[in-house]
Design an enzyme around this catalytic site. Structure first.
Site, mmCIF file in Angstrom:
data_model
loop_
_atom_site.group_PDB
_atom_site.id
_atom_site.type_symbol
_atom_site.label_atom_id
_atom_site.label_comp_id
_atom_site.label_asym_id
_atom_site.label_seq_id
_atom_site.Cartn_x
_atom_site.Cartn_y
_atom_site.Cartn_z
ATOM 1 N N SER A 69 35.267 52.326 67.132
ATOM 2 C CA SER A 69 35.253 50.998 66.542
ATOM 3 C C SER A 69 33.798 50.548 66.483
ATOM 4 O O SER A 69 33.152 50.417 67.518
ATOM 5 C CB SER A 69 36.086 50.066 67.421
ATOM 6 O OG SER A 69 35.997 48.736 66.967
ATOM 7 N N LYS A 104 36.445 52.871 62.548
ATOM 8 C CA LYS A 104 36.848 51.484 62.268
ATOM 9 C C LYS A 104 35.610 50.630 62.109
ATOM 10 O O LYS A 104 34.734 50.619 62.982
ATOM 11 C CB LYS A 104 37.729 51.008 63.419
ATOM 12 C CG LYS A 104 38.044 49.538 63.464
ATOM 13 C CD LYS A 104 39.247 49.293 64.360
ATOM 14 C CE LYS A 104 38.969 48.312 65.468
ATOM 15 N NZ LYS A 104 40.164 48.064 66.304
ATOM 16 N N LYS A 122 34.178 46.897 61.733
ATOM 17 C CA LYS A 122 34.510 45.485 61.898
ATOM 18 C C LYS A 122 33.967 44.743 60.683
ATOM 19 O O LYS A 122 32.825 45.008 60.243
ATOM 20 C CB LYS A 122 33.874 44.943 63.175
ATOM 21 C CG LYS A 122 34.494 45.517 64.442
ATOM 22 C CD LYS A 122 35.874 44.938 64.699
ATOM 23 C CE LYS A 122 36.406 45.365 66.063
ATOM 24 N NZ LYS A 122 37.710 44.722 66.351
ATOM 25 N N ASP A 158 38.661 46.235 60.482
ATOM 26 C CA ASP A 158 39.319 45.280 61.377
ATOM 27 C C ASP A 158 38.613 43.941 61.233
ATOM 28 O O ASP A 158 37.403 43.853 61.453
ATOM 29 C CB ASP A 158 39.235 45.777 62.834
ATOM 30 C CG ASP A 158 39.994 44.888 63.818
ATOM 31 O OD1 ASP A 158 40.579 43.872 63.403
ATOM 32 O OD2 ASP A 158 40.002 45.236 65.026
ATOM 33 N N GLU A 183 43.118 46.050 59.566
ATOM 34 C CA GLU A 183 43.679 45.507 60.809
ATOM 35 C C GLU A 183 43.495 43.992 60.889
ATOM 36 O O GLU A 183 42.389 43.489 60.686
ATOM 37 C CB GLU A 183 42.993 46.205 61.997
ATOM 38 C CG GLU A 183 43.530 45.828 63.359
ATOM 39 C CD GLU A 183 42.864 46.652 64.489
ATOM 40 O OE1 GLU A 183 42.288 47.728 64.206
ATOM 41 O OE2 GLU A 183 42.915 46.198 65.646
ATOM 42 N N ASP A 191 47.334 43.697 65.249
ATOM 43 C CA ASP A 191 46.804 43.818 66.608
ATOM 44 C C ASP A 191 47.154 42.503 67.334
ATOM 45 O O ASP A 191 48.215 42.411 67.973
ATOM 46 C CB ASP A 191 45.286 44.076 66.520
ATOM 47 C CG ASP A 191 44.560 44.053 67.857
ATOM 48 O OD1 ASP A 191 45.178 43.754 68.887
ATOM 49 O OD2 ASP A 191 43.325 44.319 67.899
ATOM 50 N N LYS A 213 47.980 47.725 72.356
ATOM 51 C CA LYS A 213 47.088 47.634 73.517
ATOM 52 C C LYS A 213 47.992 47.213 74.654
ATOM 53 O O LYS A 213 48.551 46.112 74.622
ATOM 54 C CB LYS A 213 46.012 46.566 73.284
ATOM 55 C CG LYS A 213 45.037 46.901 72.154
ATOM 56 C CD LYS A 213 44.053 45.766 71.925
ATOM 57 C CE LYS A 213 43.097 46.136 70.784
ATOM 58 N NZ LYS A 213 42.252 44.993 70.398
ATOM 59 N N GLY A 238 41.721 49.599 71.819
ATOM 60 C CA GLY A 238 40.845 49.548 72.985
ATOM 61 C C GLY A 238 40.295 48.150 73.160
ATOM 62 O O GLY A 238 40.279 47.347 72.223
HETATM 63 O O1 OSB Z 1 40.162 44.050 67.743
HETATM 64 O O2 OSB Z 1 40.431 46.010 68.429
HETATM 65 C C1 OSB Z 1 39.862 44.932 68.521
HETATM 66 C C2 OSB Z 1 37.216 45.108 71.281
HETATM 67 C C3 OSB Z 1 37.363 43.851 71.835
HETATM 68 C C4 OSB Z 1 38.251 42.975 71.288
HETATM 69 C C5 OSB Z 1 39.021 43.337 70.186
HETATM 70 C C6 OSB Z 1 38.914 44.606 69.634
HETATM 71 C C7 OSB Z 1 37.971 45.491 70.177
HETATM 72 C C8 OSB Z 1 37.705 46.809 69.646
HETATM 73 C C9 OSB Z 1 37.075 47.806 70.608
HETATM 74 O O3 OSB Z 1 37.875 47.114 68.487
HETATM 75 C C10 OSB Z 1 37.676 49.144 70.598
HETATM 76 C C11 OSB Z 1 37.180 49.975 71.754
HETATM 77 O O4 OSB Z 1 37.492 49.660 72.926
HETATM 78 O O5 OSB Z 1 36.489 50.934 71.491
HETATM 79 MG MG MG Z 2 41.683 44.722 66.473
#
Ligand code: OSB
Ligand code: MG
Length: 401
Positions: free
Chosen positions: A165, A191, A193, A219, A244, A269, A293, A321
């Site tokens: 991510s 992924k 952001k 995401d 996402e 999510d 999660k 994650g």
């Molecule tokens: O939206 O998936 C998410 C990290 C913190 C809060 C929200 C998200 C995330 C990540 C991190 O995308 C993914 C990772 O732990 O590598």
């Molecule tokens: Mg997410």
């Protein structure tokens, strides 16, 4: 497709909830004490999402010890600020200390599957705090049975595919550079952001640079509204695996309207906080994929139930994650070994996050894009207690008396 993957051979035992078979032959789990710790661990680089940025994690850990002396470490996924969920490291500490640990200390659990109901009785919310103990109890039960957490919950995969991510970057070029490094490292899912102002142009740059074969998704962490539907539909041309959680963190209905206007599958999510919400998503067609999660949904029992209902309805799932340390990662790897986790999870190696993790060995890829599921008892890695001691910001031991 009916997914029954109980580790027990006997049909009678196989009909019991997962994890309860071996415990029938031993005694109930009685917790003697729970040690809470907050450790502070700096990320190698800041992680920015549409709703905030993290540079240093404040990770809440729990060490659960039972009356037989078996023990398991677990991790709370709550973040520093309430920008992903209303829970934070501080609210989770409070909830654990005041409500959840006392309940656990007052109970004898016939099976780990019984923990969620004991913990959540007459409590609304605080799922991440509750999950810390619920998951710890699953691990403790696996340790008592001498089994890996993966096999204990019915995991079938020996390896899991890993994704990465990538946080929001200041320029498309900076994102392209990180995405290229990730693609070269063999990640099965990359992924990106996104947020308004850092979306189409950034995704387009990465797609052009990496080519059609790169497994890309985005995401948005709730950064858009339904008024942005036409704008988001422009993402359809980039062949993304999924988009996402573009809309509000509690929404299902608007996501359904948006999904009807997009070719790209939506993945939820934040909106999926329970089995009921997952069933609602399926019924309303608010998305076609779920990011599970375990901390977000209250733990492993709920995660497994969501996994199973998704399997029956043809909805693929993957393990999300929360920038976990190596302890939380161990739980995620075990969960992702269940059969319907058919898409690479946000389960990157330790070095993607930390200079040095708090487990040994650290989590590494066993081959490009692949992580081996440990077969030794519990999460299958050792917790580096000396390192935890060095990083501890506060500590409290809670006992029944
Ligand atoms: O939206 O998936 C998410 C990290 C913190 C809060 C929200 C998200 C995330 C990540 C991190 O995308 C993914 C990772 O732990 O590598
Ligand atoms: Mg997410």
């Amino acid at each position: 497709m009916d997914q029954t993957h109980s580790p027990a051979a006997s049909p009678t035992l196989a009909a019991l909830p997962r994890g309860s078979q071996l415990l029938l032959m031993s005694t109930a789990i009685k917790v003697r004490n729970v040690e809470l710790r907050e450790v502070r661990l700096a990320l190698r680089e800041p992680f920015r999402i549409s709703s905030g940025v993290v540079t240093e994690r404040r990770i809440l850990l729990a060490l659960i010890t039972d009356t037989d002396g078996s023990a398991a470490w677990s991790e709370c996924v709550a973040g520093e600020d309430p920008n992903y969920s209303s829970e934070t490291s501080d609210t989770a500490w409070h909830a654990l200390r005041e409500w959840f640990v006392p309940r656990l200390l007052a109970s004898a659990l016939e099976s780990p599957g019984a923990a969620a109901a004991v913990l959540s009785r007459d409590v609304r919310g605080h799922r991440m705090a509750s999950a810390t103990l619920e998951m710890g109890i699953w691990c403790l039960a696996a340790v008592r049975a001498g089994e890996s957490l993966s096999s204990f919950i019915g995991g079938t995969r020996r390896d899991v595919h890993v994704g990465i991510s990538l946080g929001i970057q200041s320029t498309p070029e900076a994102l392209v550079e990180r995405a290229r490094t990730a693609f070269d490292a063999g990640y099965h899912k990359i992924k990106l952001k996104i947020q308004p102002g850092a979306d189409i142009e950034f995704v387009s740059a990465v797609r052009s640079a990496l080519g059609d074969a790169a497994p890309l998704m985005v995401d948005a962490n709730n950064a858009y509204t339904l008024d942005d539907a036409a704008h988001l539909a422009r993402l359809d041309e980039f062949g993304l695996i999924m988009i996402e959680q573009p809309l509000h963190h509690e929404d299902l209905r608007r996501h359904a309207e948006l999904q009807a206007r997009l070719r790209t599958p939506l993945c939820l999510d934040e909106s999926i906080t329970s089995l009921d919400r997952a069933e609602d998503m399926i019924a309303l067609k608010s998305g076609r994929i779920i990011n599970i999660k375990p901390g977000r949904v209250g733990g492993f029992s709920e995660s497994i139930a969501i996994h199973d209902v998704c399997a029956r309805n043809g909805i693929p799932v993957w393990c999300g994650g929360m920038l976990e340390s190596g302890i939380g990662r161990g739980y995620n790897v075990a969960l992702a070994s269940l059969p319907n986790f058919s898409i690479a999870g946000d389960i990157s190696p330790s070095s993607r996050y930390w200079e040095r993790d708090i487990v040994t060995p650290q989590w590494e890829m066993s081959a490009p894009g692949v992580m081996r599921v440990p077969s030794s008892p519990g999460i299958g890695v050792s917790v580096d207690v000396d390192r935890i001691e060095d990083l501890t910001f506060r500590r409290e031991v809670l006992t029944a008396d």
